[in-house]
Write a protein that holds these residues in place. Structure first.
Motif, PDB file in Angstrom:
ATOM      1  N   ALA A 282       0.811  -1.217   0.000  1.00 14.54           N
ATOM      2  CA  ALA A 282       0.000   0.000   0.000  1.00 14.54           C
ATOM      3  C   ALA A 282       0.846   1.270   0.000  1.00 14.54           C
ATOM      4  O   ALA A 282       0.326   2.361   0.220  1.00 14.54           O
ATOM      5  CB  ALA A 282      -0.991   0.023   1.166  1.00 14.54           C
ATOM      6  N   ASN A 283       2.138   1.139  -0.278  1.00  9.49           N
ATOM      7  CA  ASN A 283       3.023   2.299  -0.402  1.00  9.49           C
ATOM      8  C   ASN A 283       3.239   2.670  -1.868  1.00  9.49           C
ATOM      9  O   ASN A 283       3.056   1.846  -2.770  1.00  9.49           O
ATOM     10  CB  ASN A 283       4.372   2.011   0.258  1.00  9.49           C
ATOM     11  N   LEU A 284       3.656   3.908  -2.084  1.00  8.83           N
ATOM     12  CA  LEU A 284       3.915   4.413  -3.427  1.00  8.83           C
ATOM     13  C   LEU A 284       4.808   3.454  -4.210  1.00  8.83           C
ATOM     14  O   LEU A 284       5.837   2.992  -3.718  1.00  8.83           O
ATOM     15  CB  LEU A 284       4.592   5.786  -3.318  1.00  8.83           C
ATOM     16  N   ASP A 285       4.406   3.146  -5.441  1.00 10.69           N
ATOM     17  CA  ASP A 285       5.153   2.217  -6.293  1.00 10.69           C
ATOM     18  C   ASP A 285       6.260   2.980  -7.010  1.00 10.69           C
ATOM     19  O   ASP A 285       6.011   3.755  -7.933  1.00 10.69           O
ATOM     20  CB  ASP A 285       4.204   1.580  -7.308  1.00 10.69           C
TER      21      ASP A 285
ATOM     22  N   ILE B  22       9.053  14.669  -4.847  1.00  8.82           N
ATOM     23  CA  ILE B  22       8.331  13.411  -4.670  1.00  8.82           C
ATOM     24  C   ILE B  22       8.007  13.302  -3.190  1.00  8.82           C
ATOM     25  O   ILE B  22       8.871  13.530  -2.331  1.00  8.82           O
ATOM     26  CB  ILE B  22       9.171  12.205  -5.123  1.00  8.82           C
ATOM     27  N   MET B  23       6.758  12.958  -2.876  1.00  6.64           N
ATOM     28  CA  MET B  23       6.338  12.859  -1.479  1.00  6.64           C
ATOM     29  C   MET B  23       5.760  11.468  -1.217  1.00  6.64           C
ATOM     30  O   MET B  23       4.546  11.255  -1.253  1.00  6.64           O
ATOM     31  CB  MET B  23       5.309  13.938  -1.150  1.00  6.64           C
TER      32      MET B  23
ATOM     33  N   ALA C  16      15.184   3.533  -4.041  1.00  9.64           N
ATOM     34  CA  ALA C  16      14.737   3.641  -5.427  1.00  9.64           C
ATOM     35  C   ALA C  16      14.159   5.023  -5.707  1.00  9.64           C
ATOM     36  O   ALA C  16      14.415   5.623  -6.761  1.00  9.64           O
ATOM     37  CB  ALA C  16      13.705   2.561  -5.738  1.00  9.64           C
ATOM     38  N   ILE C  17      13.387   5.547  -4.760  1.00  4.40           N
ATOM     39  CA  ILE C  17      12.788   6.869  -4.943  1.00  4.40           C
ATOM     40  C   ILE C  17      13.861   7.950  -4.960  1.00  4.40           C
ATOM     41  O   ILE C  17      13.840   8.859  -5.797  1.00  4.40           O
ATOM     42  CB  ILE C  17      11.751   7.123  -3.833  1.00  4.40           C
TER      43      ILE C  17
ATOM     44  N   ARG D 136      18.358  11.614 -10.293  1.00  2.15           N
ATOM     45  CA  ARG D 136      18.489  11.695 -11.759  1.00  2.15           C
ATOM     46  C   ARG D 136      17.785  12.921 -12.324  1.00  2.15           C
ATOM     47  O   ARG D 136      18.196  13.455 -13.363  1.00  2.15           O
ATOM     48  CB  ARG D 136      17.921  10.426 -12.413  1.00  2.15           C
ATOM     49  N   HIS D 137      16.726  13.355 -11.657  1.00  4.17           N
ATOM     50  CA  HIS D 137      15.912  14.448 -12.198  1.00  4.17           C
ATOM     51  C   HIS D 137      16.024  15.737 -11.387  1.00  4.17           C
ATOM     52  O   HIS D 137      15.296  16.698 -11.665  1.00  4.17           O
ATOM     53  CB  HIS D 137      14.453  14.002 -12.263  1.00  4.17           C
TER      54      HIS D 137
END
Length: 365
Positions: free
Chosen positions: A108-111, A126-127, A140-141, A147-148
């Motif tokens: 149930a966490n952000l993919d 990103i939150m 990963a996040i 990168r961005h």
């Protein structure tokens, strides 16, 4: 049985908490008193972050971080639609646009695998939300953010005390934001929260923003808010810290016991997955059920309180529906229809947990 047993917790900590509160009443420094700095120093030591900035709530923490990043109207912030409204609410109040990315159905966490496709020229941050007490895949996040050229704000309102690859929640990204709402793993007796960062410039900005943008008294160098955490609430948190590690161990043990007992008593029940490289402090112990309303009614008859976190994803909420198409984020939609939270707190007894498990197995038929 209480859904969250704060009375037993207070009974165990009464002398310590009362002494802490009395000390504040004696010195009378109710705003930014010495307990504020003491709590901030204790929590930096606990998390490993360089800076802790106490604030009025976990919600305020998110807003102040976005303001410190100088979010501009139309800037986009990628987040989950399966969370409490405060996550997206603060993005919008700061002038930004929430961009909803779906969750992993198992956690149930952000993919993280879906984030990069959602990045545009307007993306600023990103939150991810560390939902139910388990941290999202922050490495990963963070790699995507690097990168961005994006900031990462961990909404850790439910995960204070959790670990990810041996590191503490709130010390995993640009910012970590937590809440000390009474029902959280580390709670005060009202509203309170904290921001964690190891960036000196951002920490300075957050401290100024929380006090109306002041760099010193009556010198307002930036736009700010009245976002301080009361000294009395900091005193309550300090009064709970001696027992906190025990409470985290209890939450971890109770989570494992729930898993073992539910698999035996209700083998078809779907449980949240806890990844092998992290743990979960179970701010809510949450399972997935079909026919949720009927199951809840049966549990209520059996004397077992329950809750739903959360019954409608944010992109289906009237205030946020225009930010996404209705059929986007199917895993979030499915989770919202099935999640059911069971009683959970460090003082939950084995007998109470067995009562919950037996009642749930019977309610599932």
């Amino acid at each position: 049985m209480d859904f969250i047993d704060l009375k037993s917790q207070y009974a165990a900590l009464r002398d310590n908490i009362n002494a802490r509160i009395q000390k504040v009443l004696d010195h009378g420094q109710y705003i930014l008193g010495p307990e504020v700095r003491e709590m901030e120093e204790a929590l930096t030591a606990y998390t490993g972050a360089t800076h802790c900035i106490s604030v009025a709530s976990g919600t305020e923490a998110l807003l102040i971080c976005l303001m410190a990043l100088d979010l501009r109207p139309g800037d986009e912030v990628i987040t989950s639609p399966f969370t409490f409204a405060a996550t997206a609410e603060m993005i919008v109040l700061a002038g930004g646009v929430p961009v909803f990315v779906d969750i992993e159905p198992e956690t149930a966490n952000l993919d993280a695998e879906l984030i990069e496709a959602a990045i545009t020229a307007r993306t600023r941050a990103i939150m991810p939300v560390s939902l139910y007490g388990q941290v999202a895949d922050m490495d990963a996040i963070n790699a995507i953010a690097d990168r961005h050229g994006l900031a990462v704000i961990e909404d850790a309102a439910q995960s204070f005390g959790a670990t990810y690859k041996g590191r503490k929640s709130c010390n995993l990204s640009t910012f970590g934001c937590t809440s000390f709402f009474p029902s959280k793993p580390l709670g005060c007796y009202g509203d309170g929260g904290a921001i964690f960062t190891s960036d000196e410039v951002l920490a300075k900005a957050c401290r100024e923003i929380r006090t109306h943008g002041q760099s010193q008294r009556y010198l307002h160098t930036r736009l700010g808010v009245g976002g301080r955490m009361d000294t009395l609430q900091c005193a309550v948190v300090l009064g709970k810290l001696d027992r906190f590690e025990w409470e985290i161990r209890r939450r971890l043990a109770l989570g494992e016991a729930y898993k073992r007992k539910l698999r035996a008593a209700a083998p078809g029940l779907r449980l949240l997955d806890v990844r092998s490289d992290r743990d979960c402090v179970w701010a809510q112990y949450t399972v997935f059920v079909d026919g949720r309303e009927a199951v809840q009614a049966r549990l209520k008859q059996a004397g077992v309180p329950t809750a739903v976190h959360y019954p409608r994803p944010l992109h289906h909420q009237p205030a946020y529906a225009h930010y996404a198409v209705p059929d986007a984020c199917p895993h979030s939609i499915a989770a919202a229809a099935q999640v059911l939270s069971l009683p959970m707190s460090a003082d939950l007894t084995e007998a109470q947990q067995d009562q919950v498990v037996d009642a749930l197995a019977a309610a599932l038929g």
